[in-house]
Design an enzyme around this catalytic site. Sequence first.
Site, PDB file in Angstrom:
ATOM      1  N   CYS A   1       5.048  23.352  -3.268  1.00 27.58           N
ATOM      2  CA  CYS A   1       4.706  21.966  -3.000  1.00 27.58           C
ATOM      3  C   CYS A   1       5.858  21.068  -3.477  1.00 27.58           C
ATOM      4  O   CYS A   1       6.455  21.327  -4.528  1.00 27.58           O
ATOM      5  CB  CYS A   1       3.432  21.601  -3.751  1.00 27.58           C
ATOM      6  SG  CYS A   1       2.944  19.888  -3.522  1.00 27.58           S
TER       7      CYS A   1
ATOM      8  N   TYR B   1       6.692  12.429   0.868  1.00 25.05           N
ATOM      9  CA  TYR B   1       7.572  13.606   0.836  1.00 25.05           C
ATOM     10  C   TYR B   1       9.023  13.256   1.143  1.00 25.05           C
ATOM     11  O   TYR B   1       9.675  13.863   1.983  1.00 25.05           O
ATOM     12  CB  TYR B   1       7.053  14.698   1.800  1.00 25.05           C
ATOM     13  CG  TYR B   1       5.694  15.225   1.405  1.00 25.05           C
ATOM     14  CD1 TYR B   1       5.463  15.687   0.118  1.00 25.05           C
ATOM     15  CD2 TYR B   1       4.635  15.247   2.300  1.00 25.05           C
ATOM     16  CE1 TYR B   1       4.225  16.164  -0.264  1.00 25.05           C
ATOM     17  CE2 TYR B   1       3.382  15.722   1.932  1.00 25.05           C
ATOM     18  CZ  TYR B   1       3.183  16.171   0.646  1.00 25.05           C
ATOM     19  OH  TYR B   1       1.956  16.641   0.271  1.00 25.05           O
TER      20      TYR B   1
ATOM     21  N   HIS C   1      -7.730   7.528  -4.115  1.00 27.47           N
ATOM     22  CA  HIS C   1      -8.111   6.134  -4.376  1.00 27.47           C
ATOM     23  C   HIS C   1      -9.095   5.992  -5.525  1.00 27.47           C
ATOM     24  O   HIS C   1      -9.249   4.908  -6.065  1.00 27.47           O
ATOM     25  CB  HIS C   1      -8.735   5.515  -3.114  1.00 27.47           C
ATOM     26  CG  HIS C   1      -7.758   5.385  -1.994  1.00 27.47           C
ATOM     27  ND1 HIS C   1      -7.602   6.357  -1.027  1.00 27.47           N
ATOM     28  CD2 HIS C   1      -6.863   4.413  -1.692  1.00 27.47           C
ATOM     29  CE1 HIS C   1      -6.660   5.978  -0.164  1.00 27.47           C
ATOM     30  NE2 HIS C   1      -6.196   4.814  -0.541  1.00 27.47           N
TER      31      HIS C   1
ATOM     32  N   ARG D   1      -3.054  23.608  -1.440  1.00 22.33           N
ATOM     33  CA  ARG D   1      -2.672  22.205  -1.308  1.00 22.33           C
ATOM     34  C   ARG D   1      -3.179  21.725   0.060  1.00 22.33           C
ATOM     35  O   ARG D   1      -2.531  21.929   1.092  1.00 22.33           O
ATOM     36  CB  ARG D   1      -1.149  22.049  -1.415  1.00 22.33           C
ATOM     37  CG  ARG D   1      -0.640  20.653  -1.826  1.00 22.33           C
ATOM     38  CD  ARG D   1      -0.811  19.635  -0.773  1.00 22.33           C
ATOM     39  NE  ARG D   1      -0.440  18.278  -1.209  1.00 22.33           N
ATOM     40  CZ  ARG D   1      -1.282  17.245  -1.194  1.00 22.33           C
ATOM     41  NH1 ARG D   1      -2.552  17.409  -0.842  1.00 22.33           N
ATOM     42  NH2 ARG D   1      -0.876  16.039  -1.528  1.00 22.33           N
TER      43      ARG D   1
ATOM     44  N   HIS E   1       0.825  -1.205   0.000  1.00 23.20           N
ATOM     45  CA  HIS E   1       0.000   0.000   0.000  1.00 23.20           C
ATOM     46  C   HIS E   1       0.864   1.262   0.000  1.00 23.20           C
ATOM     47  O   HIS E   1       1.663   1.459   0.908  1.00 23.20           O
ATOM     48  CB  HIS E   1      -0.900  -0.010   1.250  1.00 23.20           C
ATOM     49  CG  HIS E   1      -1.833   1.159   1.330  1.00 23.20           C
ATOM     50  ND1 HIS E   1      -1.927   1.961   2.449  1.00 23.20           N
ATOM     51  CD2 HIS E   1      -2.712   1.663   0.425  1.00 23.20           C
ATOM     52  CE1 HIS E   1      -2.838   2.904   2.232  1.00 23.20           C
ATOM     53  NE2 HIS E   1      -3.325   2.747   1.029  1.00 23.20           N
TER      54      HIS E   1
END
Lengths: 571, 571
Positions: A276, A414, A154, A229, A130
């Site tokens: 970002c 990240y 998802h 974001r 996952h």
Amino acid sequence: MLLLKHCKSLTRVGPLKTLRHLRVAPPTSLGAVHLWRSNSEEQRSQRVHNPSWKHGLAGLLAGAGAVLAYGLYHSKAEQAATITVQTVGKESHLPIFTQEEVSKHRSMEDGVWVTYKGSVYDITQFVAMHPGGDKILLAAGGALEPFWALYAVHSQDHVLDILSEYKVGELSAEDQQRQQAVEPSDPYSSDPDRHPVLRINSLKPFNAETPPELLSDNYITPSAIFFKRNHLPVPHVDPALYRLHVDGLPGGILTLSLDDLKTQFPKHTITVTLQCAGNRRSEMNEVKQVKGLNWGIAAISNATWAGARLRDVLLAAGYRPDMAQWAHHVQFEGLDKDVTGTTYGASIPLNKAVSEEGDVLLAYEMNGEDLPADHGYPVRVIVPGTVGARNVKWLGKIIVSADESSSHWQQNDYKGFSPGTDWDTVDFKSAPAIQELPVQSAITQPTGGSTVDRSSEEVTVKGYAWSGGGREVVRVDVSLDGGKTWQVAQLRSSDKEQTPTPSPPPGQAWAWKLWELTAPIPAEAQELEIVCKAVDNSYNTQPDSVAPIWNLRGVLSNAWHRVKVKVREDE
Amino acid sequence: MLLLKHCKSLTRVGPLKTLRHLRVAPPTSLGAVHLWRSNSEEQRSQRVHNPSWKHGLAGLLAGAGAVLAYGLYHSKAEQAATITVQTVGKESHLPIFTQEEVSKHRSMEDGVWVTYKGSVYDITQFVAMHPGGDKILLAAGGALEPFWALYAVHSQDHVLDILSEYKVGELSAEDQQRQQAVEPSDPYSSDPDRHPVLRINSLKPFNAETPPELLSDNYITPSAIFFKRNHLPVPHVDPALYRLHVDGLPGGILTLSLDDLKTQFPKHTITVTLQCAGNRRSEMNEVKQVKGLNWGIAAISNATWAGARLRDVLLAAGYRPDMAQWAHHVQFEGLDKDVTGTTYGASIPLNKAVSEEGDVLLAYEMNGEDLPADHGYPVRVIVPGTVGARNVKWLGKIIVSADESSSHWQQNDYKGFSPGTDWDTVDFKSAPAIQELPVQSAITQPTGGSTVDRSSEEVTVKGYAWSGGGREVVRVDVSLDGGKTWQVAQLRSSDKEQTPTPSPPPGQAWAWKLWELTAPIPAEAQELEIVCKAVDNSYNTQPDSVAPIWNLRGVLSNAWHRVKVKVREDE
């Protein structure tokens, strides 16, 4: 076209429930059904106007499933022309389970089962794969829907494909009805209104970027078009009831109201560019598909922030320099929560948090006004020179700690990896959490695919440049011939009509530079490949190409930016 | 071969004077004479063994002129196969000037004249083009020899070529004899002995690098083979008489003896990698000729340094944080001087100098012993994370100032420019002095052109990686196929048998990492193009290729390092 458009709007406004009723009908034996998203109007018309009962149902089912993805990821419309929905047919003789039975499978030992839209899945084998890590176990023994409502990532075709492989049965009709009864209301329903000019990458959570040409029009990005974001729904905070807790220091918890923050600490104002980690991810997607929002070049903006210094607040809470022997990190918790009550979280190194030159703010103003809801009202952290993800919004708690934040976003997201590392080999512990970002620049004008007239003789190229860690951009090189020859652009640190901002102290260049070059259109050229690259005052420079910095999460995309434009010859 | 080898040794040991006597003979009318440096033994034999009188003299003259360049730049032997010496013939009827006449030309208004080996040159037009800037005016009205004795970089063929274009006459025989009488003694005659394994790029001043394979054999580079980069002759300092002056602060000058420095301030020990700005310059030379020493990949080394913190010394001298309002730089002056008495000098930003985390040292020990003469005995500055040029050796004076050092090396050297900028367009004021260096890595093993055996099945690649500004290298990617696919190397921060050094605090990673990868030799490959690139914890990475970062001084050469090796198939 009708079907898709219609379903898309349904998803947003609610009547999806109508479709859900259809969806919870007992499994049929239609076999795998295909929905073509090609541009052939004919194919779609046939499906819409000449439905057999079976095709009609299948179409609706597939449409409803696909449409979430379409609504949230419409920028990917060019991908995956054929969607295979395998959940309807092949498992027609699978057993029926009650919710009680499903609930017994909540661990790796007992197996991990989940339900989704009336089907039961044993995902034990998938847990290790996952992308979101162990978080998947939160849904063990229950329904996926409330989680997927939060993490719309998802709602992509390939996620449904993967899920279908693990199907082991159907949920009993009774339990399906019970699930619908408690189906969560849309957690995003009270998100604020947004400016229509924003280019949306995801509606839930809301993620959108500024049109590039507007980016370089404003040295200070107006708040309304500053890129957004969000990781979770926007929490609504009553400023009178707002409390910030500072924990982890020997003196106990310090609790501050918004008023405390504004009146008990000096107000400090700085201009800081936020970017970002996924800015320019779309260029990595062109090399090889990565996971994440398909950002263009504008997941970056620049604003003036005001608030209390984190350093001052930590000192007030009892921080003393000798604590640096055990305390290495400052963690932040947002007030934005997922269904399990887990808040958004991140941390930064302690030395950044307490340094006088670090300029970390607990900001309550953006561009001279209260923070907008999307930007963390009433208080957010501003960590200058550091990746956006650590600038935690709707700040609820600060924890001085020996450890980094244990949040998913700090530990399993990240981070940067080698281009040779993919999801089957990645070890998230092997890479440091992104803090300072590398040097970056991009071309905002002209846009790719546009045309310049030979008769205008010159072409003007504009863009932005910025580097992390307070490193000042000292030069931007621009090429009109794909990188063979280079010219130096003019840099500016203010809007054109304004007095240039004086150069910041070394290591405190938190704001971007806008740049511009006007150059003759090369003779003979039928096409210009415009390229830019920036150099910061550590003389770090951008890598030439994307593939060698490709990484599975599509972060840190800072290769030379390239834009091709056609030269239109005189008539 | 004989002639070249012979002359090369002559240059070093002295008998060049014999040649000078020949050279000051009145001009002949030989016309331009060519010396071939081809590999054809025949050509050279003919010249040496069958000289006409004319050819013999010309050969010696050319040999003597060329040989300085050859001795100091022997690594460039592949370049400039044909050397044209034009100083002998074409100006046979030029006028004769006395030294008194020459001396009248000492300014741009009166013209700038110099003499060299008996000829007179009007270099007024060249002043603006001089790579060393206005410094050239120091020689105005007099002889070049004492300056070129200090800056052997002038002893290159193309320098003589340029000079010859400005010839306006001959110096009178009387003044030539007078010049020889006062000819300066060799200012480098008392330089220390050096380890014979060093690869010499320049003898005077002494500049030499470590053989690459020794570099990665030692996490701490032994002092004797640590790369040497001197700008001037090594000064000899009596430690008992040594005084360090700290100036620029309100309390007046603080003067410290070596003993004061050792006893009045805590001793601080850190491991710091130093790198010359010109490391890997040779790769830029392959793109297009640059000015500077032709360093390979080993103008970088790592040592443990001990001394007083600059911060502590500045505080003792009266520095207070409020002075940061006017003081922005800390200047350093070396005790090494040129003929005019100008000392080597550089400066660093004040915030680096006074920061607790900056770790700037006034070092008196290297690897546990007194500093060696070549590394600044008795005291040098160590500025961790910063280009070698600011780590001033034989430190004489520290000045806290509003301004950067006004030295040539701070103002007109050690700066980076766009590849589109060359000597005719460069404005040194337009670029910041290099301080922190960008991320760097290189392959030390295998060496280019070597061979690996297919039967060994695997190849082991080794190298170093480092980044400036205290940024820790977090990953090195290695490719065996020119950058198409990548594997992650193992990093280490100590010698293999030793306990790994713990990770430094963020922003204080001053030492390099050594790295190693053992990987299968790809099937079918007849040649491996091995490439490395490093990533630091700001996720800055190295640029792919050299040409786009080329700059006229050949500094900051940090593109991917590439090494080609052949795969020898089994017999």
